[in-house]
Structure formats: structure tokens, C-alpha cells
Design a protein around this motif. Structure first.
Motif, short mmCIF file in Angstrom:
data_model
loop_
_atom_site.label_atom_id
_atom_site.label_comp_id
_atom_site.label_asym_id
_atom_site.label_seq_id
_atom_site.Cartn_x
_atom_site.Cartn_y
_atom_site.Cartn_z
N SER A 14 0.81 -1.21 0.00
CA SER A 14 0.00 0.00 0.00
C SER A 14 0.84 1.25 0.00
CB SER A 14 -0.93 0.01 1.22
OG SER A 14 -1.85 -1.04 1.14
N LEU A 15 2.09 1.15 0.49
CA LEU A 15 2.96 2.32 0.49
C LEU A 15 3.52 2.51 -0.90
CD1 LEU A 15 4.82 1.92 3.88
CD2 LEU A 15 2.88 3.37 3.33
N TRP A 16 3.38 3.71 -1.41
CA TRP A 16 3.70 4.01 -2.80
C TRP A 16 5.16 3.71 -3.10
CZ3 TRP A 16 1.09 4.54 -6.98
CH2 TRP A 16 1.58 5.23 -8.07
N SER A 17 5.40 2.93 -4.12
CA SER A 17 6.77 2.56 -4.47
C SER A 17 7.20 3.17 -5.80
CB SER A 17 6.89 1.03 -4.55
OG SER A 17 5.98 0.52 -5.51
N PRO A 21 6.82 12.24 -5.95
CA PRO A 21 7.45 12.83 -4.77
C PRO A 21 6.58 12.66 -3.53
CG PRO A 21 7.51 14.34 -6.65
CD PRO A 21 6.62 13.20 -7.03
N GLU A 22 7.23 12.59 -2.39
CA GLU A 22 6.50 12.45 -1.14
C GLU A 22 5.70 13.72 -0.84
OE1 GLU A 22 9.85 12.32 -1.28
OE2 GLU A 22 10.58 10.42 -0.47
N TRP A 23 4.68 13.56 -0.01
CA TRP A 23 3.94 14.71 0.51
C TRP A 23 4.74 15.20 1.72
CZ3 TRP A 23 -0.86 16.24 -1.66
CH2 TRP A 23 -1.49 17.30 -1.01
N SER A 24 5.83 15.88 1.43
CA SER A 24 6.81 16.21 2.46
C SER A 24 6.68 17.62 3.00
CB SER A 24 8.23 16.03 1.90
OG SER A 24 8.41 16.88 0.77
N ALA A 65 2.84 15.62 7.12
CA ALA A 65 3.91 15.49 6.14
C ALA A 65 4.48 14.08 6.27
CB ALA A 65 5.00 16.53 6.39
N THR A 66 5.00 13.53 5.18
CA THR A 66 5.45 12.14 5.23
C THR A 66 6.64 11.89 4.33
OG1 THR A 66 4.77 9.83 4.83
CG2 THR A 66 3.74 11.53 3.47
N ASP A 67 7.46 10.92 4.73
CA ASP A 67 8.51 10.41 3.84
C ASP A 67 8.17 8.99 3.40
OD1 ASP A 67 8.97 8.86 6.07
OD2 ASP A 67 11.04 9.51 6.39
N HIS A 68 6.88 8.64 3.51
CA HIS A 68 6.29 7.33 3.21
C HIS A 68 6.43 6.35 4.37
CE1 HIS A 68 5.18 8.28 -0.86
NE2 HIS A 68 6.42 8.60 -1.18
N LYS A 69 7.57 6.30 5.03
CA LYS A 69 7.73 5.40 6.16
C LYS A 69 7.20 6.01 7.45
CE LYS A 69 11.84 3.02 4.38
NZ LYS A 69 13.27 2.69 4.64
N PRO A 119 4.78 20.50 9.18
CA PRO A 119 6.23 20.25 9.11
C PRO A 119 6.73 20.15 7.67
CG PRO A 119 5.19 18.81 10.74
CD PRO A 119 4.08 19.48 9.98
N LEU A 120 8.02 20.42 7.52
CA LEU A 120 8.73 20.26 6.25
C LEU A 120 9.78 19.17 6.44
CD1 LEU A 120 9.73 21.26 3.39
CD2 LEU A 120 11.20 22.86 4.65
N VAL A 121 9.77 18.16 5.56
CA VAL A 121 10.72 17.06 5.63
C VAL A 121 11.79 17.27 4.57
CG1 VAL A 121 11.03 14.56 5.64
CG2 VAL A 121 8.82 15.54 6.32
N VAL A 122 13.06 17.33 4.99
CA VAL A 122 14.18 17.50 4.07
C VAL A 122 15.28 16.51 4.47
CG1 VAL A 122 15.88 19.06 3.07
CG2 VAL A 122 13.66 19.96 3.81
#
Length: 409
Positions: A14-17, A21-24, A65-69, A119-122
Motif C-alpha cells: 500500500s505504500l507508494w513505491s 514525490p512524497e507529501w513532504s 507530512a510524510t517520507d512514506h515510512k 512540518p517540512l521534511v528534508v
């Protein structure tokens, strides 16, 4: 935090592979609430889409915000704010960082105590902003504080009635933040150290987050400030252009929508109204042409989606609202829909996901001919003002007491 019960687990697939781009960050990959098409259902069964997990979450308006994991968001309890990391597959808490954040004198948080910013993920770090302007850089795996700056108390930023609300923006090796005030309307901070790279502008702040645009080959940071909208050079912060926009009622204004046709649309509540500007740039000089302005469309705290030559969003402040379709070139109101209350939208390919403030989730399409609802489902029980986020085919939504993961396939 209280214990919670998992309704289900996200299957590994289910996690996009893919390469989307992530919703970061706030408003998604391009800060316009849109992502590329991916496998999601064209309609839902009567029982609604599958809920993968649901758990309690204290009050917060920050979106996810997410990095998928991992998922990152914020909440508030008493005089403390917290940054929270969750396992995307299960909703389990990975870590949380709490800090003192008593409201500043003059704040009125009666409509909700925040936090408001996303949040902003970088890379291996996340960047967060609370309602008192405390801006943190944290290790995304552990929550360890790497550096912190006080945008209001240390840098002299504007104190907003409803608290600091601006979500940070990545630009190369800096994070751009709204500050507000003479000489520092916005600032660029070094990603690694938090050192001020530059500050610019003499405008007080608003509640709208900045966006990165490209005007005829020149990168600019566009943002709504007090009583104006302005463009800044992201390399040194000098003001490239500004245009009057009389905000009212705490400068509540939608996120700017930028199009490839050099059109910039934005809308404000409390008689702020909507307008479209056409920007042109030549030899470093930007010209601004106002195409139209009226107060028939007034976006409160919800978002706006642009599809082709039309923008779609809820019109109205507190009280009744109408969902409206407006021509971005002319300002003509194409239609008004009374069946939907105030709602936030997210576009996946050509399909639209809407979450209204009553917690009803919609699968729909939007066109100049009208709003076509394919499916709807009552998902949340409490007031839901936070826009949804997506990673792959999993949608993340929250209300004032919970957060939910939904499988859209």
C-alpha cells in the motif's frame, strides 16, 4: 498519550513505491494540493473506503507530512506543543518532542489553539513552526533537537492574533520562513545550522504560507503579507514586486495558486476578496497586472484547487458557505453549490478528494459544469479543518481528536 486501537494495518504494497514525490510539506509536492494519478478507486462501497488504522490525537491544525515510512505532524496539550512522528503503516508513535509554548500576550486562540503550520521534511531532518513562532529543526528518526530559532521573540517577528501559522518552504540549502516586520518580512535560514542567510521586506506577517514560483525564467518566493502580496528574490530576500491586498480579520488568506500561464490567484476571508494577477518578468524587472478583483469568493481557512481556467473552493467566513467555481481569468462565478459545507480538497490525477468540516469524505470530480459526487462517507466525528495528505494510495486525515489512515484503492 492515550493507548489506541489499530483497526487494521497497511499492507506493504500500500505504500507508494513509484517515483511520485512524497507529501513532504504543506500542500504537497508542488504546494498546490495536487499529486499525479495513481491506482485509487473510482467509487467507494456504501460502507466507505477501508480504514487502515485510527488513533487518538490531541488538538492540532497541522496537516501531515510524510517520507512514506513516517508521518510527521504537531499537536498541543496545555501550555506545551509537540512534534510527533508516527509509523505510517500502523500509526504507532515513533517519538514525540514537547516544548513550552505558552500563548503570547495579545493572542486570541478561541477558535483553536494550534499548532497551525505543517512540518517540512528534508533529507534526515524535519522543520516545524509553532503558534508562538518557535521554529525547530529535528532529526526525523529520533526527534533530537538540532537547532531552534524564535521567529517572534528572538527575531522580532509579527505577533499574529491567531498565532503563527506559516508553513516553511525549502529553497536549495535554506529554509524560507515568514517572520514579519521592518527589514525581515521573510528570512532564509541555513538548513544545517539555522543561521540567518538573509532577511528582506518591511511587511508585517499574514496567515498564508509562501510558495516558490518561476516568472519567465526567474525564481521568486511569493507570499501574502499584511495588506499586500509580494515577490522576493530567494537568493538575497530583496523585494521584486508588491501589489495591494487589503486583508481583514487577522489577515486570513488562502495559499497562493501559481499557474504555468503566469497567473497568481489568491483569496481572503472577511471581505478580503479574491483576485488574479498576471506577472511578467524581463531583465530582472517584474510587472504586475491585476486581471480582476471581487468579494464574491472569500476563502476562509480552507484551500483552493485550480483545474484549467477555473478555481474551486468554499466561499464564506463563519456561518453558511457555498462551494464555488470561478474563472481564474475573468472572475466570473460559473456555479455555486449549496450541498457542501466548508471543505478542503486534494486532487489525485483527475479525481478530487474533499473533506468537509463535519468529517464527511467525498470522492468527486470538479468541472465548469458542476460538482459531481461519486461517493461520500462520514469518516470523522469532530470538527475537521485540516487538509488531507496522501502518500501512494493512502490518505491521512485528522480532526480535533483523532488521526486516520484510509486506503483509497
Amino acid at each position: 498519550m492515550k493507548r489506541w486501537i489499530a483497526i487494521g494495518l497497511v499492507a506493504a504494497g500500500s505504500l507508494w513505491s513509484g517515483t511520485t514525490p512524497e507529501w513532504s510539506q504543506w500542500a504537497g509536492p508542488n504546494r498546490n494540493f495536487k499529486v499525479a494519478a495513481r491506482p485509487i478507486a473510482k467509487e467507494w462501497p456504501e460502507r466507505g473506503p477501508k480504514v487502515l488504522w485510527k488513533r487518538p490525537l490531541p488538538f492540532g491544525s497541522s496537516s501531515v507530512a510524510t517520507d512514506h515510512k513516517r508521518l510527521f505532524t504537531m499537536y498541543r496539550e496545555g501550555d506545551q506543543e509537540a512534534v510527533l512522528a508516527l509509523d505510517a503503516a500502523t500509526g504507532r508513535t515513533l517519538w514525540e518532542y514537547k516544548y513550552a509554548a505558552a500563548f503570547l500576550k495579545g493572542m486570541n486562540m478561541s477558535t483553536g489553539p494550534g499548532p497551525h503550520a505543517t512540518p517540512l521534511v528534508v533529507g534526515e531532518r524535519i522543520y516545524t513552526a509553532g503558534v508562538t513562532g518557535k521554529f525547530h529543526c529535528l532529526d526525523k528518526k529520533t526527534g533530537k533537537v538540532l537547532w531552534m530559532r524564535g521567529l517572534i521573540e528572538d527575531m522580532g517577528g509579527s505577533m499574529m492574533l491567531r498565532g503563527y501559522s506559516n508553513s516553511p518552504l525549502l529553497y536549495k540549502d535554506t529554509v524560507i520562513v515568514m517572520v514579519g516586520g521592518a527589514g525581515h518580512a521573510i528570512a532564509a535560514l541555513d538548513l544545517k545550522t539555522g543561521a540567518v542567510r538573509w532577511q528582506g521586506g518591511d511587511f508585517a506577517n499574514s496567515h498564508s504560507s509562501p510558495v516558490l514560483i518561476n516568472v519567465d525564467g526567474q525564481e521568486q518566493v511569493a507570499c501574502v503579507v499584511e495588506k499586500a502580496v509580494a515577490g522576493f528574490d530567494p537568493h538575497d530576500g530583496h523585494v521584486l514586486w508588491s501589489h495591494p491586498h487589503e486583508n481583514r480579520g487577522g489577515d486570513i488568506t488562502s495559499t497562493l495558486l501559481w499557474g504555468p500561464d503566469n497567473l497568481l490567484f489568491f483569496s481572503g476571508a472577511y471581505q478580503g476578496g479574491s483576485r488574479t494577477l498576471r506577472l511578467r518578468q524581463r531583465n530582472g524587472a517584474t510587472s504586475v497586472e491585476e486581471l480582476w478583483f471581487h468579494r464574491q469568493m472569500r476563502i476562509h481557512h480552507s484551500n483552493v484547487i485550480r483545474i484549467g481556467d477555473y478555481v474551486y473552493g468554499p466561499n464564506g467566513d463563519f456561518g453558511g458557505t457555498l462551494y464555488i467555481c470561478t474563472n481564474v481569468l475573468t472572475g466570473e462565478i460559473r456555479w455555486r453549490e449549496r450541498s457542501m459545507v466548508r471543505a478542503n480538497a486534494l486532487m489525485v490525477g483527475k479525481q478530487v478528494i474533499l473533506l468537509d468540516e463535519d468529517g464527511v469524505l467525498y470522492l468527486a470530480s470538479l468541472s465548469p459544469d458542476g460538482l459531481a459526487v461519486k461517493s461520500r462517507f462520514k469518516l470523522l466525528e469532530n470538527l475537521a479543518w485540516t487538509p488531507p495528505s496522501i502518500a501512494g494510495s493512502t490518505l491521512y486525515v485528522r480532526d480535533r481528536k483523532s488521526i486516520v489512515a484510509v486506503d483509497l484503492k
